[in-house]
Design a protein around this motif. Structure first.
Motif, mmCIF file in Angstrom:
data_model
loop_
_atom_site.group_PDB
_atom_site.id
_atom_site.type_symbol
_atom_site.label_atom_id
_atom_site.label_comp_id
_atom_site.label_asym_id
_atom_site.label_seq_id
_atom_site.Cartn_x
_atom_site.Cartn_y
_atom_site.Cartn_z
ATOM 1 N N VAL A 25 0.768 -1.221 0.222
ATOM 2 C CA VAL A 25 -0.139 -0.193 0.148
ATOM 3 C C VAL A 25 0.769 1.209 0.011
ATOM 4 N N ALA A 26 1.761 1.273 0.827
ATOM 5 C CA ALA A 26 2.755 2.294 0.751
ATOM 6 C C ALA A 26 3.542 2.650 -0.577
ATOM 7 N N ARG A 27 3.927 1.592 -0.949
ATOM 8 C CA ARG A 27 4.600 1.825 -2.638
ATOM 9 C C ARG A 27 3.411 2.239 -3.436
ATOM 10 N N SER A 28 2.230 1.723 -3.471
ATOM 11 C CA SER A 28 1.291 2.480 -4.317
ATOM 12 C C SER A 28 0.807 3.658 -4.004
ATOM 13 N N ILE A 46 9.033 10.309 6.965
ATOM 14 C CA ILE A 46 7.469 10.518 6.924
ATOM 15 C C ILE A 46 7.288 11.669 8.115
ATOM 16 N N ASN A 47 6.111 12.106 7.924
ATOM 17 C CA ASN A 47 5.723 13.048 9.214
ATOM 18 C C ASN A 47 4.379 12.457 9.530
ATOM 19 N N ILE A 48 3.635 13.003 10.645
ATOM 20 C CA ILE A 48 2.404 12.462 10.870
ATOM 21 C C ILE A 48 1.190 12.409 10.053
ATOM 22 N N THR A 53 -2.132 9.163 6.242
ATOM 23 C CA THR A 53 -2.531 8.596 5.031
ATOM 24 C C THR A 53 -2.360 7.266 4.736
ATOM 25 N N LEU A 54 -1.127 6.811 5.190
ATOM 26 C CA LEU A 54 -1.074 5.331 5.136
ATOM 27 C C LEU A 54 -2.144 4.433 5.975
ATOM 28 N N SER A 67 -5.854 2.971 -3.894
ATOM 29 C CA SER A 67 -5.468 3.362 -2.442
ATOM 30 C C SER A 67 -5.367 5.034 -2.327
ATOM 31 N N ALA A 68 -4.489 5.875 -3.233
ATOM 32 C CA ALA A 68 -4.665 7.160 -3.113
ATOM 33 C C ALA A 68 -6.153 7.776 -3.362
#
Length: 176
Positions: A25-28, A46-48, A53-54, A67-68
């Motif tokens: 999912v992160a890669r997508s 990354i930030n909060i 988002t993840l 996903s996005a």
């Protein structure tokens, strides 16, 4: 600074999202520009907001290529499906604002939000915040009725315990 790998590991340990799925999912999300990419020999930082988002993408439980779009859709859900464009400033404009506020409090170590639960329905765009007192704030797409199911059949949802998510946030961003 927090890394995406640390966040993925903490989300598996504390919240229960499998690392294998979280990496996909992160890669997508990275390919869609929703999460930062790392550099040569440097992991993504990354930030909060990126963590939120993840989490939303994982909880939405949609096919990878969606996903996005799912994150954008869930963030834009309105309270009860109502038009809140003319509502007072005290009314959250969308689910994204409410979720960001709750997670911001958790990141600051506020213990009042540890009893909250976030719920994301996978069958149709709906998010709910289950408060300590048993009340529920439902967020749906504009014009939808919050009290009515958005589709026939079984309702699939993911519920996230804020105490577990708060622990993951503290682990990723403060090392605690």
């Amino acid at each position: 600074m927090a890394t995406l790998n640390a966040a993925i590991a903490a989300l598996e340990r504390r919240v229960g999202f499998p690392q294998s799925r979280a990496r996909q999912v992160a890669r997508s999300l990275q390919e869609a520009g929703a999460l930062p990419l790392g550099g040569p020999g440097k992991p993504p930082e990354i930030n909060i907001d990126d963590l939120v988002t993840l989490v939303i993408a994982l909880a939405a439980d949609v096919p990878l290529h969606q996903s996005a779009d799912a994150v954008r859709a869930y963030r834009n859900l309105t309270p009860g499906g109502a038009d809140v464009s003319r509502a007072p400033a005290s009314v959250p404009r969308n689910a994204g604002e409410e979720i960001d506020a709750i997670i911001g409090l958790a990141a600051d170590g506020n213990s009042d939000v540890r009893g909250v639960k976030l719920e994301f329905v996978a069958n149709w765009p709906e998010a709910a915040v289950r408060w300590h007192d048993g009340s529920i704030s439902r967020f749906r797409e504009l014009g939808a009725l919050a009290a009515v199911w958005g589709a026939g059949g079984h309702r699939r949802s993911t519920t996230i315990n804020m105490a577990a998510l708060a622990d993951a946030i503290q682990e990723v961003f403060t090392g605690a």
